[in-house]
Design a protein around this motif. Structure first.
Motif, PDB file in Angstrom:
ATOM      1  N   GLN A 125      53.299 -47.987  60.500  1.00  0.00           N
ATOM      2  CA  GLN A 125      54.147 -46.448  60.340  1.00  0.00           C
ATOM      3  C   GLN A 125      54.115 -45.783  59.185  1.00  0.00           C
ATOM      4  N   VAL A 126      53.977 -46.631  58.948  1.00  0.00           N
ATOM      5  CA  VAL A 126      54.727 -46.276  57.284  1.00  0.00           C
ATOM      6  C   VAL A 126      53.039 -46.384  55.755  1.00  0.00           C
ATOM      7  N   SER A 127      52.292 -46.947  56.038  1.00  0.00           N
ATOM      8  CA  SER A 127      51.389 -46.503  55.262  1.00  0.00           C
ATOM      9  C   SER A 127      51.015 -45.917  54.681  1.00  0.00           C
ATOM     10  N   GLY A 128      50.516 -45.162  53.521  1.00  0.00           N
ATOM     11  CA  GLY A 128      49.723 -43.860  53.467  1.00  0.00           C
ATOM     12  C   GLY A 128      49.141 -43.672  51.970  1.00  0.00           C
ATOM     13  N   ASP A 129      49.274 -42.501  51.832  1.00  0.00           N
ATOM     14  CA  ASP A 129      47.929 -42.155  49.925  1.00  0.00           C
ATOM     15  C   ASP A 129      49.229 -43.349  49.077  1.00  0.00           C
ATOM     16  N   SER A 130      50.526 -43.177  49.255  1.00  0.00           N
ATOM     17  CA  SER A 130      51.003 -42.936  48.152  1.00  0.00           C
ATOM     18  C   SER A 130      51.654 -44.935  48.449  1.00  0.00           C
ATOM     19  N   VAL A 131      51.101 -45.116  49.875  1.00  0.00           N
ATOM     20  CA  VAL A 131      52.363 -46.415  50.272  1.00  0.00           C
ATOM     21  C   VAL A 131      51.146 -47.367  50.037  1.00  0.00           C
ATOM     22  N   LEU A 132      51.336 -48.557  50.153  1.00  0.00           N
ATOM     23  CA  LEU A 132      50.299 -49.745  50.724  1.00  0.00           C
ATOM     24  C   LEU A 132      51.000 -50.493  51.184  1.00  0.00           C
ATOM     25  N   VAL A 133      50.749 -51.151  52.383  1.00  0.00           N
ATOM     26  CA  VAL A 133      51.081 -52.279  52.681  1.00  0.00           C
ATOM     27  C   VAL A 133      50.391 -53.045  52.751  1.00  0.00           C
ATOM     28  N   VAL A 134      50.350 -54.815  52.337  1.00  0.00           N
ATOM     29  CA  VAL A 134      49.456 -55.959  52.728  1.00  0.00           C
ATOM     30  C   VAL A 134      50.367 -56.601  52.816  1.00  0.00           C
ATOM     31  N   GLY A 135      49.634 -57.758  53.338  1.00  0.00           N
ATOM     32  CA  GLY A 135      50.166 -59.139  54.504  1.00  0.00           C
ATOM     33  C   GLY A 135      49.519 -60.538  53.800  1.00  0.00           C
ATOM     34  N   HIS A 136      50.062 -61.813  53.742  1.00  0.00           N
ATOM     35  CA  HIS A 136      49.764 -62.754  53.663  1.00  0.00           C
ATOM     36  C   HIS A 136      49.574 -63.515  55.395  1.00  0.00           C
ATOM     37  N   PRO A 137      48.661 -64.704  55.480  1.00  0.00           N
ATOM     38  CA  PRO A 137      49.096 -65.125  57.190  1.00  0.00           C
ATOM     39  C   PRO A 137      50.053 -65.861  57.091  1.00  0.00           C
ATOM     40  N   TYR A 138      50.999 -66.046  55.870  1.00  0.00           N
ATOM     41  CA  TYR A 138      52.143 -67.015  56.688  1.00  0.00           C
ATOM     42  C   TYR A 138      53.007 -66.830  57.479  1.00  0.00           C
ATOM     43  N   ILE A 139      53.106 -68.264  58.330  1.00  0.00           N
ATOM     44  CA  ILE A 139      54.627 -67.913  58.207  1.00  0.00           C
ATOM     45  C   ILE A 139      55.929 -67.182  57.462  1.00  0.00           C
ATOM     46  N   ASP A 140      56.083 -67.822  56.357  1.00  0.00           N
ATOM     47  CA  ASP A 140      56.861 -67.926  55.623  1.00  0.00           C
ATOM     48  C   ASP A 140      56.171 -67.555  54.148  1.00  0.00           C
ATOM     49  N   VAL A 141      57.036 -67.167  53.636  1.00  0.00           N
ATOM     50  CA  VAL A 141      55.930 -67.467  51.492  1.00  0.00           C
ATOM     51  C   VAL A 141      56.280 -69.212  51.502  1.00  0.00           C
ATOM     52  N   TRP A 142      56.951 -70.041  51.713  1.00  0.00           N
ATOM     53  CA  TRP A 142      57.045 -70.851  51.016  1.00  0.00           C
ATOM     54  C   TRP A 142      55.157 -71.795  51.620  1.00  0.00           C
ATOM     55  N   GLU A 143      54.681 -70.961  52.853  1.00  0.00           N
ATOM     56  CA  GLU A 143      53.200 -71.474  52.852  1.00  0.00           C
ATOM     57  C   GLU A 143      52.074 -71.122  51.781  1.00  0.00           C
TER      58      GLU A 143
END
Length: 272
Positions: A183-201
C-alpha cells in the motif's frame, strides 16, 4: 658466466610499484582478480607463500595469495604484506565494518528517515550502524508495529529530497505485513523486511551462545516462548539485553538483516 642483459622495457610500460600495506586484522580490501571484498581475518605462511583470509559481509571466507599488486584498498592497487609484531595499530572500524572517521561530527539530520517496527529493532540498528547513521545524518525511529503505517507515511509526506525507508519483521508473501508494504511503497518509500518472526532471530545463535532459536508453538507469545524453551527467566526485557550485549559487530547478525538495513541507508541517502 651469465652475461648481463639490460632491461629495455620502455619506462611508460613498466608497472609502478604498489604501496605495501600491512594486512592488519579487520582491514577491508578487494581482491583484484575476483572482486571478492572482505575484512582480513588472518595471515598465514604456507609452502607456496604467504596467504590472507578475507571474510565478506555475509560471513563467507576465502583465502588468497599475497601477491604483488593483488588487492585494492579504497580503490587503490596495493600489495598486502604480513604485519610485523610491533607494527602500527590496526585501522579502526565501525561495528558495521565501515572505516571509522575519528573526530567526525554528526551530520545535521536529513529530511529522510528510517522507520523500524519496534524498540528492539531500533536498538539493534543503533548498535551496529549507529556511527554510520550519525555521519550520514540519518535518524531511525520505531513504530510499535506497522498497522498504522499508511497513515504515518501520509503524514510524513515522502518526496525525492525526503525519502522514507521502512524495515519490517516477518515480511513474507501473503502476510499482513506484505499487504501493508504494498500500500505504501513508491518512488520515495522503500519497504524491506527480513523473514524472521522477530528481530531477536536476526542475531546469530552462536553469538548468543545457543544452538539455535527454538520453534514456539502458534498461539504463544513468541518472546516468552523463547525464554521458556531456552530455560531463561521469563523476562523478555532482560532476555533482550542479554541478546543485544552479545552483538559486537555485523558478524553477529544474519545476512538477511544486514543487506536490508544497508539497502535502506543507501536509499535514504541517495542524492536528490
Amino acid at each position: 658466466m651469465r652475461s648481463y642483459q639490460p632491461d629495455l622495457t620502455p619506462p611508460w610500460k613498466k608497472s609502478a610499484p604498489a604501496p605495501e600495506v600491512p594486512a592488519e586484522t579487520d582491514l577491508v580490501v578487494e581482491e583484484a582478480v575476483t572482486g571478492f571484498c572482505g575484512a582480513v581475518i588472518r595471515c598465514e605462511k604456507t609452502a607456496e607463500g604467504p596467504t590472507v583470509t578475507l571474510e565478506d559481509r555475509f560471513g563467507k571466507h576465502r583465502v588468497f595469495p599475497m601477491v604483488p599488486r593483488g588487492f585494492l584498498l579504497e580503490g587503490r592497487v596495493v600489495t598486502l604484506v604480513r604485519p610485523s609484531a610491533g607494527g602500527p595499530l590496526r585501522p579502526t572500524r565501525t561495528a558495521s565494518g565501515s572505516v571509522a572517521v575519528p573526530g567526525a561530527r554528526a551530520r545535521v539530520a536529513r529530511a529522510g528517515r528510517i522507520y523500524v517496527e519496534g524498540r528492539h529493532d531500533a536498538e539493534l540498528v543503533e548498535r551496529v550502524w549507529g556511527d554510520d547513521l550519525r555521519i550520514e545524518g540519518v535518524v531511525v525511529e520505531y513504530l510499535e508495529g506497522i498497522d498504522d503505517l499508511p497513515a504515518i507515511v501520509r503524514e510524513f509526506g515522502p518526496a525525492p529530497d525526503a525519502r522514507l525507508g521502512v524495515l519490517v519483521d516477518h515480511l513474507v508473501p501473503g502476510s499482513k505485513e506484505s499487504r501493508i508494504a504494498a500500500q505504501v511503497s513508491g518512488d520515495s518509500v522503500l519497504v524491506v523486511g527480513h523473514p524472521y518472526i522477530d528481530v531477536w532471530e536476526a542475531v546469530k545463535p552462536a553469538s548468543v551462545g545457543i544452538a539455535g532459536w527454538p520453534v514456539v508453538p502458534r498461539g504463544q507469545d513468541w518472546k516468552t516462548g523463547v525464554c521458556r524453551a531456552l530455560g531463561w527467566p521469563e523476562n523478555t526485557g532482560a532476555a533482550w539485553q542479554r541478546i543485544l550485549s552479545s552483538v559486537r559487530s555485523y558478524r553477529d547478525l544474519q545476512p538477511e538483516l544486514l543487506g536490508r538495513v544497508e539497502e535502506l541507508i543507501d536509499f535514504v541517502t541517495l542524492p536528490d
